[in-house]
Enzyme design. Sequence first.
Site, PDB file in Angstrom:
ATOM      1  N   LYS A  16       9.718   5.880  -6.396  1.00 46.99           N
ATOM      2  CA  LYS A  16       8.722   4.868  -6.055  1.00 46.99           C
ATOM      3  C   LYS A  16       9.158   3.482  -6.539  1.00 46.99           C
ATOM      4  O   LYS A  16       8.910   2.485  -5.864  1.00 46.99           O
ATOM      5  CB  LYS A  16       7.370   5.254  -6.665  1.00 46.99           C
TER       6      LYS A  16
ATOM      7  N   PHE B 103       0.823  -1.216   0.000  1.00 45.35           N
ATOM      8  CA  PHE B 103       0.000   0.000   0.000  1.00 45.35           C
ATOM      9  C   PHE B 103       0.857   1.266   0.000  1.00 45.35           C
ATOM     10  O   PHE B 103       1.885   1.343   0.682  1.00 45.35           O
ATOM     11  CB  PHE B 103      -0.886   0.048   1.251  1.00 45.35           C
ATOM     12  N   ASP B 104       0.408   2.256  -0.739  1.00 46.05           N
ATOM     13  CA  ASP B 104       0.878   3.616  -0.552  1.00 46.05           C
ATOM     14  C   ASP B 104       0.294   4.106   0.780  1.00 46.05           C
ATOM     15  O   ASP B 104      -0.601   3.473   1.351  1.00 46.05           O
ATOM     16  CB  ASP B 104       0.385   4.469  -1.732  1.00 46.05           C
ATOM     17  N   LEU B 105       0.787   5.237   1.273  1.00 42.97           N
ATOM     18  CA  LEU B 105       0.336   5.737   2.574  1.00 42.97           C
ATOM     19  C   LEU B 105      -0.629   6.915   2.437  1.00 42.97           C
ATOM     20  O   LEU B 105      -1.850   6.752   2.532  1.00 42.97           O
ATOM     21  CB  LEU B 105       1.551   6.107   3.419  1.00 42.97           C
TER      22      LEU B 105
END
Length: 236
Positions: free
Chosen positions: A149, A10-12
């Site tokens: 990323k 997951f991204d935050l």
Amino acid sequence: MTLSTVPVIFDLDGTLVDPAGGIQDGIAAALAAVGMPVPGPEVLQSMIGPKLSDALLNTVGVPADLLDETIRLYREYYRSTGIGQGRVYPGVRELLTELQAAGHTLAVATQKPEGLAHVVLEHHGLADFFTSIRGSSEDETLAGVHLGKKEIIGQALLDLGTAAAVMVGDRAQDVAGALANGIDCIGVRWGFAVDGELEAAGAAALVDQPAEVAAAVATLTAFAAVTVQEETNGAV
């Protein structure tokens, strides 16, 4: 691990946690403190997701000699005030619980500095869900090690001991980073992407609320399983 239980990364910000103005207010306060013009809300919102130093340099034109101080002031605000402004998106805790119960190992890959990512997740009571929490270098200035990323997701995959996973994020950077690591990304529409951003980036699926993520993961991994089976059957 089977394809049906691949890890989910997951991204935050904008995916698990709504900063609720904490990031934008911190950037605005830091810019004002160093004598830079403060842009409007739309520009400030666009700065959520990309690496902060890149956004300060390229989006609002902070001079390189002011970058260290601007980031320091932003971090000071964010730690003292901004974190407390944030909230976990409704349905996220339930989603994480559901995925864990189904056998998925969970991780976070964010362009927020790694130490600060731990602080945010601990503050919101989410840290214990994740086997790996990866972020950018603590030094976000030009002198620091640049982790985009792609590299951050790659580190999470190394922690998880697999090249197979599904990414979940709200910005084009999440999609691009996932694809660069050979994995699919589910784009979430409750974050900070502008209209069409996730589609243009190549998101494998789009969801409107956290309750839809588990089904999207299941669909993607089922498709992957069929593809693997077809390739195996067709092998000589």
